[in-house]
Design a protein around this motif. Sequence first.
Motif, PDB file in Angstrom:
ATOM      1  N   TRP A  90       0.836  -1.200   0.000  1.00 28.34           N
ATOM      2  CA  TRP A  90       0.000   0.000   0.000  1.00 28.34           C
ATOM      3  C   TRP A  90       0.872   1.251   0.000  1.00 28.34           C
ATOM      4  O   TRP A  90       0.561   2.234  -0.688  1.00 28.34           O
ATOM      5  N   GLU A  91       1.928   1.246   0.760  1.00 29.00           N
ATOM      6  CA  GLU A  91       2.818   2.400   0.844  1.00 29.00           C
ATOM      7  C   GLU A  91       3.404   2.734  -0.527  1.00 29.00           C
ATOM      8  O   GLU A  91       3.479   3.907  -0.928  1.00 29.00           O
ATOM      9  N   GLU A  92       3.822   1.696  -1.262  1.00 36.71           N
ATOM     10  CA  GLU A  92       4.391   1.899  -2.599  1.00 36.71           C
ATOM     11  C   GLU A  92       3.335   2.399  -3.569  1.00 36.71           C
ATOM     12  O   GLU A  92       3.610   3.284  -4.396  1.00 36.71           O
ATOM     13  N   LYS A  93       2.122   1.854  -3.475  1.00 39.55           N
ATOM     14  CA  LYS A  93       1.038   2.302  -4.353  1.00 39.55           C
ATOM     15  C   LYS A  93       0.760   3.784  -4.175  1.00 39.55           C
ATOM     16  O   LYS A  93       0.649   4.548  -5.142  1.00 39.55           O
ATOM     17  N   PHE A  94       0.624   4.191  -2.930  1.00 36.01           N
ATOM     18  CA  PHE A  94       0.307   5.589  -2.656  1.00 36.01           C
ATOM     19  C   PHE A  94       1.450   6.504  -3.089  1.00 36.01           C
ATOM     20  O   PHE A  94       1.212   7.637  -3.521  1.00 36.01           O
ATOM     21  N   LYS A  95       2.670   6.024  -2.973  1.00 39.83           N
ATOM     22  CA  LYS A  95       3.825   6.808  -3.403  1.00 39.83           C
ATOM     23  C   LYS A  95       3.738   7.082  -4.903  1.00 39.83           C
ATOM     24  O   LYS A  95       3.970   8.216  -5.358  1.00 39.83           O
ATOM     25  N   PHE A  96       3.391   6.054  -5.684  1.00 34.71           N
ATOM     26  CA  PHE A  96       3.248   6.220  -7.131  1.00 34.71           C
ATOM     27  C   PHE A  96       2.057   7.123  -7.457  1.00 34.71           C
ATOM     28  O   PHE A  96       2.121   7.937  -8.387  1.00 34.71           O
ATOM     29  N   ASP A  97       0.960   6.980  -6.706  1.00 35.17           N
ATOM     30  CA  ASP A  97      -0.229   7.809  -6.934  1.00 35.17           C
ATOM     31  C   ASP A  97       0.090   9.288  -6.757  1.00 35.17           C
ATOM     32  O   ASP A  97      -0.271  10.124  -7.591  1.00 35.17           O
ATOM     33  N   VAL A  98       0.740   9.610  -5.664  1.00 33.94           N
ATOM     34  CA  VAL A  98       1.075  11.008  -5.374  1.00 33.94           C
ATOM     35  C   VAL A  98       2.107  11.531  -6.375  1.00 33.94           C
ATOM     36  O   VAL A  98       2.040  12.685  -6.812  1.00 33.94           O
ATOM     37  N   GLU A  99       3.034  10.675  -6.755  1.00 35.28           N
ATOM     38  CA  GLU A  99       4.033  11.049  -7.750  1.00 35.28           C
ATOM     39  C   GLU A  99       3.344  11.413  -9.065  1.00 35.28           C
ATOM     40  O   GLU A  99       3.736  12.375  -9.741  1.00 35.28           O
ATOM     41  N   TYR A 100       2.293  10.642  -9.416  1.00 35.14           N
ATOM     42  CA  TYR A 100       1.545  10.933 -10.648  1.00 35.14           C
ATOM     43  C   TYR A 100       0.845  12.289 -10.542  1.00 35.14           C
ATOM     44  O   TYR A 100       0.902  13.098 -11.480  1.00 35.14           O
ATOM     45  N   VAL A 101       0.184  12.532  -9.427  1.00 33.82           N
ATOM     46  CA  VAL A 101      -0.531  13.792  -9.229  1.00 33.82           C
ATOM     47  C   VAL A 101       0.416  14.979  -9.388  1.00 33.82           C
ATOM     48  O   VAL A 101       0.068  15.991 -10.000  1.00 33.82           O
ATOM     49  N   GLN A 102       1.610  14.849  -8.868  1.00 36.62           N
ATOM     50  CA  GLN A 102       2.575  15.945  -8.903  1.00 36.62           C
ATOM     51  C   GLN A 102       3.275  16.083 -10.249  1.00 36.62           C
ATOM     52  O   GLN A 102       3.850  17.144 -10.544  1.00 36.62           O
ATOM     53  N   SER A 103       3.215  15.035 -11.080  1.00 40.23           N
ATOM     54  CA  SER A 103       3.941  15.053 -12.358  1.00 40.23           C
ATOM     55  C   SER A 103       3.034  14.881 -13.571  1.00 40.23           C
ATOM     56  O   SER A 103       3.523  14.623 -14.682  1.00 40.23           O
ATOM     57  N   CYS A 104       1.727  15.002 -13.387  1.00 40.19           N
ATOM     58  CA  CYS A 104       0.758  14.769 -14.466  1.00 40.19           C
ATOM     59  C   CYS A 104       1.084  15.611 -15.698  1.00 40.19           C
ATOM     60  O   CYS A 104       1.266  16.829 -15.612  1.00 40.19           O
ATOM     61  N   SER A 105       1.178  14.947 -16.842  1.00 41.89           N
ATOM     62  CA  SER A 105       1.499  15.630 -18.095  1.00 41.89           C
ATOM     63  C   SER A 105       1.042  14.761 -19.261  1.00 41.89           C
ATOM     64  O   SER A 105       0.806  13.559 -19.097  1.00 41.89           O
ATOM     65  N   PRO A 106       0.913  15.338 -20.467  1.00 40.98           N
ATOM     66  CA  PRO A 106       0.529  14.530 -21.632  1.00 40.98           C
ATOM     67  C   PRO A 106       1.518  13.398 -21.879  1.00 40.98           C
ATOM     68  O   PRO A 106       1.122  12.292 -22.232  1.00 40.98           O
ATOM     69  N   ARG A 107       2.793  13.680 -21.677  1.00 40.21           N
ATOM     70  CA  ARG A 107       3.822  12.672 -21.915  1.00 40.21           C
ATOM     71  C   ARG A 107       3.693  11.502 -20.945  1.00 40.21           C
ATOM     72  O   ARG A 107       3.788  10.341 -21.343  1.00 40.21           O
ATOM     73  N   LEU A 108       3.464  11.807 -19.675  1.00 39.63           N
ATOM     74  CA  LEU A 108       3.328  10.747 -18.682  1.00 39.63           C
ATOM     75  C   LEU A 108       2.073   9.926 -18.934  1.00 39.63           C
ATOM     76  O   LEU A 108       2.094   8.696 -18.838  1.00 39.63           O
ATOM     77  N   ASP A 109       0.966  10.582 -19.268  1.00 39.33           N
ATOM     78  CA  ASP A 109      -0.275   9.859 -19.557  1.00 39.33           C
ATOM     79  C   ASP A 109      -0.100   8.932 -20.757  1.00 39.33           C
ATOM     80  O   ASP A 109      -0.556   7.780 -20.746  1.00 39.33           O
ATOM     81  N   ALA A 110       0.545   9.430 -21.807  1.00 41.05           N
ATOM     82  CA  ALA A 110       0.783   8.613 -23.001  1.00 41.05           C
ATOM     83  C   ALA A 110       1.651   7.409 -22.659  1.00 41.05           C
ATOM     84  O   ALA A 110       1.401   6.287 -23.121  1.00 41.05           O
ATOM     85  N   LYS A 111       2.657   7.636 -21.835  1.00 42.21           N
ATOM     86  CA  LYS A 111       3.558   6.556 -21.416  1.00 42.21           C
ATOM     87  C   LYS A 111       2.791   5.481 -20.650  1.00 42.21           C
ATOM     88  O   LYS A 111       2.958   4.278 -20.910  1.00 42.21           O
ATOM     89  N   ILE A 112       1.934   5.904 -19.717  1.00 41.31           N
ATOM     90  CA  ILE A 112       1.154   4.954 -18.905  1.00 41.31           C
ATOM     91  C   ILE A 112       0.192   4.165 -19.782  1.00 41.31           C
ATOM     92  O   ILE A 112       0.054   2.945 -19.615  1.00 41.31           O
ATOM     93  N   LEU A 113      -0.467   4.833 -20.722  1.00 40.09           N
ATOM     94  CA  LEU A 113      -1.407   4.145 -21.611  1.00 40.09           C
ATOM     95  C   LEU A 113      -0.691   3.117 -22.477  1.00 40.09           C
ATOM     96  O   LEU A 113      -1.176   1.989 -22.658  1.00 40.09           O
ATOM     97  N   LEU A 114       0.468   3.473 -23.008  1.00 44.67           N
ATOM     98  CA  LEU A 114       1.226   2.544 -23.859  1.00 44.67           C
ATOM     99  C   LEU A 114       1.716   1.332 -23.061  1.00 44.67           C
ATOM    100  O   LEU A 114       1.627   0.197 -23.542  1.00 44.67           O
ATOM    101  N   ILE A 115       2.211   1.569 -21.865  1.00 47.00           N
ATOM    102  CA  ILE A 115       2.675   0.455 -21.027  1.00 47.00           C
ATOM    103  C   ILE A 115       1.499  -0.440 -20.647  1.00 47.00           C
ATOM    104  O   ILE A 115       1.622  -1.671 -20.620  1.00 47.00           O
ATOM    105  N   THR A 116       0.351   0.184 -20.349  1.00 51.34           N
ATOM    106  CA  THR A 116      -0.849  -0.589 -19.997  1.00 51.34           C
ATOM    107  C   THR A 116      -1.250  -1.512 -21.137  1.00 51.34           C
ATOM    108  O   THR A 116      -1.544  -2.694 -20.922  1.00 51.34           O
ATOM    109  N   ILE A 117      -1.264  -0.976 -22.358  1.00 52.62           N
ATOM    110  CA  ILE A 117      -1.624  -1.780 -23.528  1.00 52.62           C
ATOM    111  C   ILE A 117      -0.655  -2.946 -23.690  1.00 52.62           C
ATOM    112  O   ILE A 117      -1.065  -4.090 -23.942  1.00 52.62           O
ATOM    113  N   GLN A 118       0.618  -2.680 -23.520  1.00 59.60           N
ATOM    114  CA  GLN A 118       1.631  -3.735 -23.631  1.00 59.60           C
ATOM    115  C   GLN A 118       1.418  -4.822 -22.583  1.00 59.60           C
ATOM    116  O   GLN A 118       1.490  -6.024 -22.882  1.00 59.60           O
ATOM    117  N   LYS A 119       1.138  -4.408 -21.359  1.00 60.91           N
ATOM    118  CA  LYS A 119       0.951  -5.371 -20.274  1.00 60.91           C
ATOM    119  C   LYS A 119      -0.318  -6.202 -20.483  1.00 60.91           C
ATOM    120  O   LYS A 119      -0.353  -7.392 -20.173  1.00 60.91           O
TER     121      LYS A 119
END
Length: 202
Positions: A150-179
């Motif tokens: 849970w601690e690691e999950k929340f760390k990534f969640d907050v990191e996303y909130v603080q770094s939200c950008s078109p590039r990061l969203d595109a990266k997450i979507l592409l990795i999700t599709i691959q997975k």
Amino acid sequence: MYSKYLKPSLDYSLAGLSLLVVSPLFLVITVLLIINNRGSAFFIQKRPGKDGKIFHIIKFKTMNDKKCENGILLSDYERLTLVGKAVRKTSLDEIPQLINVLRGEMSLVGPRPLLPEYLDLYNEEQRKRHIVKPGITGWAQVNGRNALSWEEKFKFDVEYVQSCSPRLDAKILLITIQKVVHRHGVNANNYMTMEAFKGDAA
């Protein structure tokens, strides 16, 4: 600027297009689950969204409602149906959340919406995950999902909130599709639900 204006427009456009493309599959899965579950094809549950506002998340229902002789629901493993297992294994159970995106309740990318009862358990840092809309997929999901603490999950969640950008969203979507395509690192082991969050005091 991106989070407030461009991201919602992209979410709405991409969700609408995606729902249109997968509509035949959506219909087939719905019919199969109605038959397999002997009832509803959809799982609807209250979840906290942006700023903690409660909404109803929609997913395909992968488990039936079978109970033991004492009237208590059987374990997740025992209630997981054959069709439900296939749908969950391929992450197709998430498709109905495109409707949540079209309603403006969710985003394609963001922290996953958890249970309402967790709201009072978050510390100040963890609570930042609700600054943005929850997502169908997110930074924590592509970095391990249920393999994370849970601690690691929340760390990534907050990191996303603080770094939200078109590039990061595109990266997450592409990795999700691959997975999803390779069925790697997205689904919970043995199709089981992760242990409940009990707060910092746990």
